[in-house]
Design an enzyme around this catalytic site. Sequence first.
Site, PDB file in Angstrom:
ATOM      1  N   HIS A  93       0.704  -1.475   0.083  1.00 59.20           N
ATOM      2  CA  HIS A  93      -0.174  -0.120   0.074  1.00 59.20           C
ATOM      3  C   HIS A  93       0.807   1.336  -0.232  1.00 59.20           C
ATOM      4  CE1 HIS A  93      -3.906  -2.070   0.478  1.00 59.20           C
ATOM      5  NE2 HIS A  93      -3.022  -2.922   1.422  1.00 59.20           N
ATOM      6  N   ASN A 166     -10.013  -2.965   2.653  1.00 63.67           N
ATOM      7  CA  ASN A 166     -10.388  -3.251   1.407  1.00 63.67           C
ATOM      8  C   ASN A 166     -11.132  -3.168   0.158  1.00 63.67           C
ATOM      9  OD1 ASN A 166      -7.529  -3.114   1.772  1.00 63.67           O
ATOM     10  ND2 ASN A 166      -7.221  -5.741   1.295  1.00 63.67           N
TER      11      ASN A 166
HETATM   12 FE1  HDE Z   1      -2.176  -4.552   5.653  1.00 67.46          FE
HETATM   13  N1  HDE Z   1      -0.618  -3.729   6.312  1.00 67.46           N
HETATM   14  N2  HDE Z   1      -1.651  -6.382   5.933  1.00 67.46           N
HETATM   15  N3  HDE Z   1      -3.420  -5.948   5.059  1.00 67.46           N
HETATM   16  N4  HDE Z   1      -3.160  -2.850   4.876  1.00 67.46           N
HETATM   17  C1  HDE Z   1      -0.152  -2.776   5.604  1.00 67.46           C
HETATM   18  O1  HDE Z   1       0.948  -1.586   7.438  1.00 67.46           O
HETATM   19  C2  HDE Z   1      -0.675  -6.502   7.198  1.00 67.46           C
HETATM   20  C3  HDE Z   1      -4.513  -7.413   5.199  1.00 67.46           C
HETATM   21  C4  HDE Z   1      -4.592  -2.698   4.698  1.00 67.46           C
HETATM   22  O2  HDE Z   1      -3.324   3.798   4.341  1.00 67.46           O
HETATM   23  C5  HDE Z   1       1.230  -2.328   6.593  1.00 67.46           C
HETATM   24  O3  HDE Z   1       1.079   0.828   7.942  1.00 67.46           O
HETATM   25  C6  HDE Z   1      -0.421  -8.149   7.681  1.00 67.46           C
HETATM   26  C7  HDE Z   1      -5.601  -6.968   5.030  1.00 67.46           C
HETATM   27  C8  HDE Z   1      -4.496  -1.215   4.058  1.00 67.46           C
HETATM   28  O4  HDE Z   1      -1.526   3.069   5.410  1.00 67.46           O
HETATM   29  C9  HDE Z   1       1.455  -3.615   7.276  1.00 67.46           C
HETATM   30  C10 HDE Z   1      -1.397  -8.498   7.202  1.00 67.46           C
HETATM   31  C11 HDE Z   1      -6.457  -5.743   4.481  1.00 67.46           C
HETATM   32  C12 HDE Z   1      -3.034  -0.232   4.379  1.00 67.46           C
HETATM   33  C13 HDE Z   1       0.476  -4.243   6.740  1.00 67.46           C
HETATM   34  C14 HDE Z   1      -2.535  -7.318   6.346  1.00 67.46           C
HETATM   35  C15 HDE Z   1      -5.279  -4.945   5.029  1.00 67.46           C
HETATM   36  C16 HDE Z   1      -2.286  -1.692   4.995  1.00 67.46           C
HETATM   37  C17 HDE Z   1       1.676  -1.848   5.788  1.00 67.46           C
HETATM   38  C18 HDE Z   1      -1.574  -9.802   7.284  1.00 67.46           C
HETATM   39  C19 HDE Z   1      -7.956  -5.433   3.884  1.00 67.46           C
HETATM   40  C20 HDE Z   1      -2.671   0.763   4.670  1.00 67.46           C
HETATM   41  C21 HDE Z   1       2.241  -0.090   6.541  1.00 67.46           C
HETATM   42  C22 HDE Z   1      -2.154 -10.607   8.137  1.00 67.46           C
HETATM   43  C23 HDE Z   1      -9.023  -6.000   5.316  1.00 67.46           C
HETATM   44  C24 HDE Z   1      -3.048   1.810   5.484  1.00 67.46           C
HETATM   45  C25 HDE Z   1       1.428  -0.261   6.955  1.00 67.46           C
HETATM   46  C26 HDE Z   1      -2.577   3.050   4.720  1.00 67.46           C
HETATM   47  C27 HDE Z   1      -0.800  -1.471   5.372  1.00 67.46           C
HETATM   48  C28 HDE Z   1       0.653  -5.946   6.896  1.00 67.46           C
HETATM   49  C29 HDE Z   1      -3.645  -7.798   5.387  1.00 67.46           C
HETATM   50  C30 HDE Z   1      -5.442  -4.061   4.047  1.00 67.46           C
HETATM   51  C31 HDE Z   1       2.956  -4.322   6.949  1.00 67.46           C
HETATM   52  C32 HDE Z   1       0.216  -8.253   8.811  1.00 67.46           C
HETATM   53  C33 HDE Z   1      -6.501  -8.426   5.609  1.00 67.46           C
HETATM   54  C34 HDE Z   1      -5.527  -0.682   3.297  1.00 67.46           C
HETATM   55  O5  HDE Z   1       1.751  -3.432   8.374  1.00 67.46           O
END
Ligand code: HDE
Length: 705
Positions: A93, A166
Amino acid sequence: MARTPTSRGAAPKSPSATPSSTQADTYRGNAGELQQQAGGKHPVLTTQQGIPVADNQNSLRSSPRGPGLLEDFILREKITHFDHERIPERIVHARGSAAHGFFELTHSLKRYTTAKVLTEIGVQTPVFTRFSTVAGGAGSVDTPRDVRGFAVKFYTPEGNWDLVGNNIPVFFIQDAMKFPDLVHAVKMEPDRGFPQAASAHDTFWDFVSLMPETMHMVMWQMSDRTIPRSLRTMEGFGIHSFRLLNAAGESTFVKFHWRPKLGIQSTVWDEALKLQAADNDFHRRDLFESIEAGDFPEWELSVQLFTEEDAERFPFDHLDPTKLIPEELVPLQPIGRMVLNRWPDNFFAETEQVAYCPANVPPGIDFSNDPLLQGRLFSYLDTQLSRLGGPNFAQIPINAPKCPFHNMQRDGHMQMQVPKGRVNYEPSSLQSDTPRASQAQGFRHFAQADDGVKGRVRPESFADHYSQARMFFRSQSPLEQAHLASALVFELSKVTTVHVREAVVGHLQHVDADLAQRVANGLGMQALPPAPQTAEPVQDLALSPALRIIDRMKPTLQGRCIGILVADGSNGTSVANLRKALEKVGASVKIVSPKVGGALLKDGTLLPADGQLAGTPSVVFDAVASVLSPDMGAALAKEAAAVDWFRDAFGHLKAIAACKGTRAILAAGGIEPDTGVVDPADAQGFIAAAQTRQWDREPKVRTLA
Ligand code: HDE
């Protein structure tokens, strides 16, 4: 030859090239002189220490043409700060656009939760919402085929609530353990460093082929959901089940849904590809321009509420994030609206530094045991420590709560607060005003009984990977099914390893035999590869038409942008009439002309243009019109930019209002006018056609799988 520098160190001047006095002053860069020239009330430039700067153009040198001096603290401070301007981009993202706004509750959930943001009707809670692509880097384009992030930070009176979702209601994997593997597979391949922002490559599909739990999300990813027309026309989902807790401590499960006021809309794939060339910032610009125009993007927030007992009757496990709850099974209840009405003042300070975390929930909202959510509760805080450099990132204005907050956390990198007093621990008896925990107001977790056996296990209730993938595919309209099949053909055609292609088509047979056959045909496979064993029999679930896009698009010109092509000699009255009719029904209009300076109309007036024809292809518009003299039409029929303008609009199923003068260009593009091609004098006919796409034109312009 030795040159004689000027006394104040500016560039050498030759008598023949003496700059004017204004140029010379600008060149020397004396702050006071610049201030006078601009006629403003500029404050004096200082260093970060507040030392006034006399010269912001020249570094300190031992002699006019001599080496620089270490003593130049002004240069060193400026360059040092510049060297550290970037922070690590988000690992996923990374590319995003955000806006401020508010959330207003219209229906209270008081029966279910104590969270004030969900109980106080009419109160406007400030929000900061960031949309993003997932796979590409921060500098990648806005319009690849990709899932979009939809993250909302609500600054509630009981602390920040981050709904980090999402634009798709399910996810690729069931357990956080697989997230790094998924992300490694979809990002650029590690040896070659490409492709950027694209899932169409071997490693992603290799991972998919070996992880059938991805199959449902892959159906969504291959659908038109991942090529949205605008951030304003995307749905959003919290994905996981959360819990609401009421005053009695009773729990109700909840799923969150955002629905755009403008209705859901997507592009067609060829258009999305061309948008990547036409405007890297297509979505960011659209969000910015709509807010600037006061045409504020708006979404309705709805909830699906269900109990543990309801959940037991579902033919799937709601804790499995690869599953959705069809709204035909649990209806959506609208509870409020979000309006985005202010563009951030500074991209870095706000959009880049905002730190969302699904663990940020106020009292009255709690987590479910979804194993993906559980992993996320750890990841986001952890990632901010390296992205934002330490534990005090919550003090950055965009991240700070807007309600009072007090605790004993102290010190650390970039501590901005100056806590007073002797007591930085609890309990203490030395000060009467230190913060204390509150049973009455404090956050409470749902008291869930757990009598399971510890272990690294996937529940059996997570074993069915295909039934909802089938439900999604079969719920689509025939045209959407064809788009989805064609997207699979496109992506798998970019996969060079034959056994990976075959393995994916093997899985598709469990989703839908016809889909598998169409994709196999599109890939030129001579025979269908074998289908793998399934852990569970695939169920034929009830279809969910609510999952479609095409049928649910709103027939409206609100939020849509129409391009009108003009050139020298165009009839100004025709242009003005058309423009007026379009704006009356809510469309925005942009004038395109061969030269950005504009066109000299038939009556001799100059009509300035918003875009130059060669740099403003029709992909950036929802429909196009043209008012051209026969002479200009004939001349433009020889220009590729003009021919492509109409050929692409036609191929992307857009309405075209083409005057007689334009017919020569249409003919040069091999376009056979259909009912979506009207005369610009027929404004109402054009409006009716431009409210949607000309879907029945599609079989005439491309072969779909
Ligand atoms: Fe994320 N995800 N994610 N994700 N995600 C990040 O956090 C992570 C997941 C989502 O506009 C990171 O600040 C793991 C699902 C959005 O700043 C990080 C897992 C969904 C955004 C991270 C998931 C998301 C992130 C990267 C599996 C939809 C952007 C930078 C366990 C519900 C937020 C940060 C923004 C961002 C980890 C799965 C949505 C690395 C470990 C499911 C919208 O922490």
